[in-house]
Design a protein around this motif. Structure first.
Motif, mmCIF file in Angstrom:
data_model
loop_
_atom_site.group_PDB
_atom_site.id
_atom_site.type_symbol
_atom_site.label_atom_id
_atom_site.label_comp_id
_atom_site.label_asym_id
_atom_site.label_seq_id
_atom_site.Cartn_x
_atom_site.Cartn_y
_atom_site.Cartn_z
ATOM 1 N N GLU A 176 59.858 -51.012 12.291
ATOM 2 C CA GLU A 176 61.010 -51.639 13.135
ATOM 3 C C GLU A 176 62.429 -51.442 12.581
ATOM 4 O O GLU A 176 63.153 -51.368 13.254
ATOM 5 C CB GLU A 176 60.581 -53.093 13.656
ATOM 6 C CG GLU A 176 59.426 -53.020 14.708
ATOM 7 C CD GLU A 176 59.119 -54.756 14.891
ATOM 8 O OE1 GLU A 176 59.750 -55.593 14.382
ATOM 9 O OE2 GLU A 176 58.369 -54.925 15.861
ATOM 10 N N ALA A 177 62.217 -51.530 11.231
ATOM 11 C CA ALA A 177 63.398 -51.498 10.277
ATOM 12 C C ALA A 177 64.002 -49.950 10.311
ATOM 13 O O ALA A 177 65.256 -50.131 9.822
ATOM 14 C CB ALA A 177 63.070 -52.036 9.027
ATOM 15 N N ILE A 178 63.216 -49.147 10.578
ATOM 16 C CA ILE A 178 63.825 -47.737 10.685
ATOM 17 C C ILE A 178 63.947 -47.145 11.950
ATOM 18 O O ILE A 178 64.105 -45.900 12.201
ATOM 19 C CB ILE A 178 63.021 -46.783 9.764
ATOM 20 C CG1 ILE A 178 61.678 -46.615 10.388
ATOM 21 C CG2 ILE A 178 62.922 -47.357 8.274
ATOM 22 C CD1 ILE A 178 60.759 -45.546 9.536
ATOM 23 N N ARG A 179 63.791 -48.016 13.333
ATOM 24 C CA ARG A 179 63.846 -47.190 14.332
ATOM 25 C C ARG A 179 65.382 -46.769 14.967
ATOM 26 O O ARG A 179 65.287 -45.909 15.516
ATOM 27 C CB ARG A 179 63.376 -48.183 15.512
ATOM 28 C CG ARG A 179 61.875 -48.575 15.365
ATOM 29 C CD ARG A 179 61.273 -49.071 16.600
ATOM 30 N NE ARG A 179 61.977 -50.350 16.704
ATOM 31 C CZ ARG A 179 61.380 -51.088 17.836
ATOM 32 N NH1 ARG A 179 60.401 -51.031 18.461
ATOM 33 N NH2 ARG A 179 62.184 -52.364 17.966
ATOM 34 N N ASP A 180 66.090 -47.300 14.360
ATOM 35 C CA ASP A 180 67.482 -46.876 14.682
ATOM 36 C C ASP A 180 67.841 -45.415 13.933
ATOM 37 O O ASP A 180 69.197 -44.897 14.200
ATOM 38 C CB ASP A 180 68.643 -47.969 14.382
ATOM 39 C CG ASP A 180 68.750 -48.343 12.820
ATOM 40 O OD1 ASP A 180 67.703 -47.706 11.973
ATOM 41 O OD2 ASP A 180 69.547 -49.066 12.251
ATOM 42 N N ARG A 181 67.124 -44.933 13.053
ATOM 43 C CA ARG A 181 67.258 -43.544 12.429
ATOM 44 C C ARG A 181 66.624 -42.403 13.644
ATOM 45 O O ARG A 181 66.580 -41.294 13.009
ATOM 46 C CB ARG A 181 66.485 -43.612 11.324
ATOM 47 C CG ARG A 181 67.104 -44.477 10.286
ATOM 48 C CD ARG A 181 66.492 -44.316 8.909
ATOM 49 N NE ARG A 181 66.796 -45.478 8.021
ATOM 50 C CZ ARG A 181 66.486 -45.428 6.660
ATOM 51 N NH1 ARG A 181 66.125 -44.343 5.940
ATOM 52 N NH2 ARG A 181 66.700 -46.556 6.057
ATOM 53 N N MET A 182 66.255 -42.950 14.420
ATOM 54 C CA MET A 182 65.635 -42.045 15.605
ATOM 55 C C MET A 182 66.000 -42.409 16.841
ATOM 56 O O MET A 182 66.576 -43.505 17.000
ATOM 57 C CB MET A 182 64.308 -41.538 15.230
ATOM 58 C CG MET A 182 63.376 -42.862 15.479
ATOM 59 S SD MET A 182 61.800 -42.862 14.646
ATOM 60 C CE MET A 182 62.293 -43.165 12.887
ATOM 61 N N CYS A 183 65.702 -41.556 17.790
ATOM 62 C CA CYS A 183 65.834 -42.105 19.436
ATOM 63 C C CYS A 183 64.728 -42.566 19.713
ATOM 64 O O CYS A 183 63.624 -42.080 20.227
ATOM 65 C CB CYS A 183 66.296 -40.851 20.266
ATOM 66 S SG CYS A 183 67.921 -40.267 19.778
ATOM 67 N N TRP A 184 64.283 -43.617 19.480
ATOM 68 C CA TRP A 184 63.258 -44.519 19.923
ATOM 69 C C TRP A 184 63.037 -44.647 21.401
ATOM 70 O O TRP A 184 63.841 -45.134 21.985
ATOM 71 C CB TRP A 184 63.194 -45.976 19.173
ATOM 72 C CG TRP A 184 61.650 -46.786 19.213
ATOM 73 C CD1 TRP A 184 61.271 -47.751 19.966
ATOM 74 C CD2 TRP A 184 60.333 -46.188 18.539
ATOM 75 N NE1 TRP A 184 60.074 -47.896 19.637
ATOM 76 C CE2 TRP A 184 59.640 -47.055 18.778
ATOM 77 C CE3 TRP A 184 60.508 -45.451 17.478
ATOM 78 C CZ2 TRP A 184 58.293 -47.086 18.303
ATOM 79 C CZ3 TRP A 184 59.116 -45.331 16.810
ATOM 80 C CH2 TRP A 184 58.038 -45.972 17.238
ATOM 81 N N VAL A 185 61.873 -44.173 21.762
ATOM 82 C CA VAL A 185 61.543 -44.372 23.438
ATOM 83 C C VAL A 185 60.515 -45.566 23.546
ATOM 84 O O VAL A 185 60.328 -45.558 24.908
ATOM 85 C CB VAL A 185 61.172 -43.140 23.875
ATOM 86 C CG1 VAL A 185 62.434 -41.872 23.634
ATOM 87 C CG2 VAL A 185 59.710 -42.567 23.071
ATOM 88 N N GLY A 186 60.050 -45.964 22.669
ATOM 89 C CA GLY A 186 58.863 -47.304 22.942
ATOM 90 C C GLY A 186 57.657 -46.688 23.874
ATOM 91 O O GLY A 186 57.059 -45.625 23.350
ATOM 92 N N GLU A 187 57.319 -47.132 24.666
ATOM 93 C CA GLU A 187 55.957 -46.892 25.424
ATOM 94 C C GLU A 187 56.221 -45.776 26.473
ATOM 95 O O GLU A 187 57.570 -45.284 26.728
ATOM 96 C CB GLU A 187 55.605 -48.216 26.070
ATOM 97 C CG GLU A 187 55.106 -49.192 25.278
ATOM 98 C CD GLU A 187 54.459 -50.615 26.086
ATOM 99 O OE1 GLU A 187 54.692 -50.688 27.165
ATOM 100 O OE2 GLU A 187 54.000 -51.394 25.256
ATOM 101 N N SER A 188 55.340 -45.341 27.240
ATOM 102 C CA SER A 188 55.332 -44.395 28.116
ATOM 103 C C SER A 188 54.816 -45.032 29.371
ATOM 104 O O SER A 188 53.694 -45.675 29.311
ATOM 105 C CB SER A 188 54.468 -43.134 27.937
ATOM 106 O OG SER A 188 54.277 -42.269 28.839
ATOM 107 N N PRO A 189 55.159 -44.691 30.594
ATOM 108 C CA PRO A 189 54.477 -45.224 31.795
ATOM 109 C C PRO A 189 53.206 -44.715 31.837
ATOM 110 O O PRO A 189 52.476 -45.145 32.738
ATOM 111 C CB PRO A 189 55.428 -44.871 32.988
ATOM 112 C CG PRO A 189 56.126 -43.762 32.373
ATOM 113 C CD PRO A 189 56.197 -43.949 30.922
ATOM 114 N N VAL A 190 52.647 -43.523 31.289
ATOM 115 C CA VAL A 190 51.460 -42.906 31.558
ATOM 116 C C VAL A 190 50.647 -42.550 30.342
ATOM 117 O O VAL A 190 49.362 -43.179 30.059
ATOM 118 C CB VAL A 190 51.732 -41.544 32.288
ATOM 119 C CG1 VAL A 190 50.251 -40.727 32.440
ATOM 120 C CG2 VAL A 190 52.112 -41.897 33.863
#
Length: 262
Positions: A176-190
């Motif tokens: 969680e501390a480094i997610r801003d270093r990438m384009c975090w998309v989280g979960e997928s609907p599928v």
């Protein structure tokens, strides 16, 4: 070694589990909490029972590892060379909530090496499957063995800050501390793994997943030309972390994760 009949059997197991699970989907299905806090439903148990019955009849010498019943060696040596790995309903939480991100995972491991893997998404009528050294494919429930659409993960030579990354993380994860270093998309609907296979994301980070969650996904990613890394110098699926990536960002992302998670 695996055979063509093993590939057919893997798909038959998925056909069976998808058909049975859909009968329970969006119904009021009884469930309870397991020791680890995750739910298990009547549907999970019914699907697993049906799959195990087929394997007992058709592959009595093979061992089985399945999510709900654990390891079943059928009275054989624990070092049985062939092992089926099953997740009857992967994604029980979304399944019970009536969402789409659930399906069946089936893999066959021979002498410790993944040889066959299938991941399904019954609500979409889709599945992704692979055979060792034979490629990875996207097919449908109507034509499950089709090789008409081979999936290949794009190389994605880009800076990590522009890479689309999703993941399965625990609350309070160090990632969680480094997610801003990438384009975090989280979960997928599928399915995040399917998103990677089809170029919609560039990497998937799996924290604390189980062997039955990971087995078919790891083979699919490898056969689709991606990179699998356990952050310990290998590709073991029984380690705390497993990362699936396009090769173009593999070094940068895995290096960052190694420095972050220790």
């Amino acid at each position: 070694m695996e055979s063509d009949s093993d590939v057919l059997l893997a798909h038959r197991l998925v056909d069976l589990s998808d058909e049975l699970a859909l009968r329970y989907f969006q119904q009021d299905v009884p469930s309870q909490e397991k020791a680890d806090g995750s739910p298990v439903s009547e549907a999970d148990l019914a699907v697993e029972k049906a799959m195990l019955e087929v394997l007992a009849a058709e592959r009595p010498r093979d061992s089985v590892l399945s999510e709900e019943s654990g390891a079943d060696e059928r009275g054989k040596l624990s070092v049985a060379p062939r092992r089926w790995i099953l997740d009857p309903i992967d994604g029980t939480v979304p399944f019970l909530a009536g969402r789409r991100a659930w399906g069946t995972h089936v893999a066959l491991e021979v002498d410790g090496e993944l040889r066959i893997g299938v991941v399904s998404r019954p609500t979409e009528g889709k599945r992704w499957w692979a055979r060792h050294c034979s490629g990875a494919y996207a097919s449908t429930a109507d034509s499950p063995l089709s090789t008409a659409r081979r999936v290949r993960i794009p190389a994605t030579v880009t800076a990590l800050r522009r890479a689309r990354v999703g993941g399965f993380l625990f609350p309070g994860s160090p990632v969680e501390a480094i997610r801003d270093r990438m384009c975090w998309v989280g979960e997928s609907p599928v399915s995040l793994v399917a998103d990677l296979l089809e170029g919609r994301v560039d990497a998937v980070i799996d924290e604390g997943g189980h062997v039955w969650d990971r087995a078919p996904a790891a083979l699919l990613v490898q056969e689709a030309g991606g990179h699998v890394d356990d952050l310990r110098g290998g590709r073991r699926i029984d380690q705390p972390w497993l990362v699936y990536t396009a090769h173009g960002i593999a070094r940068e992302l895995t290096g960052l994760l190694k420095n972050t998670v220790g």
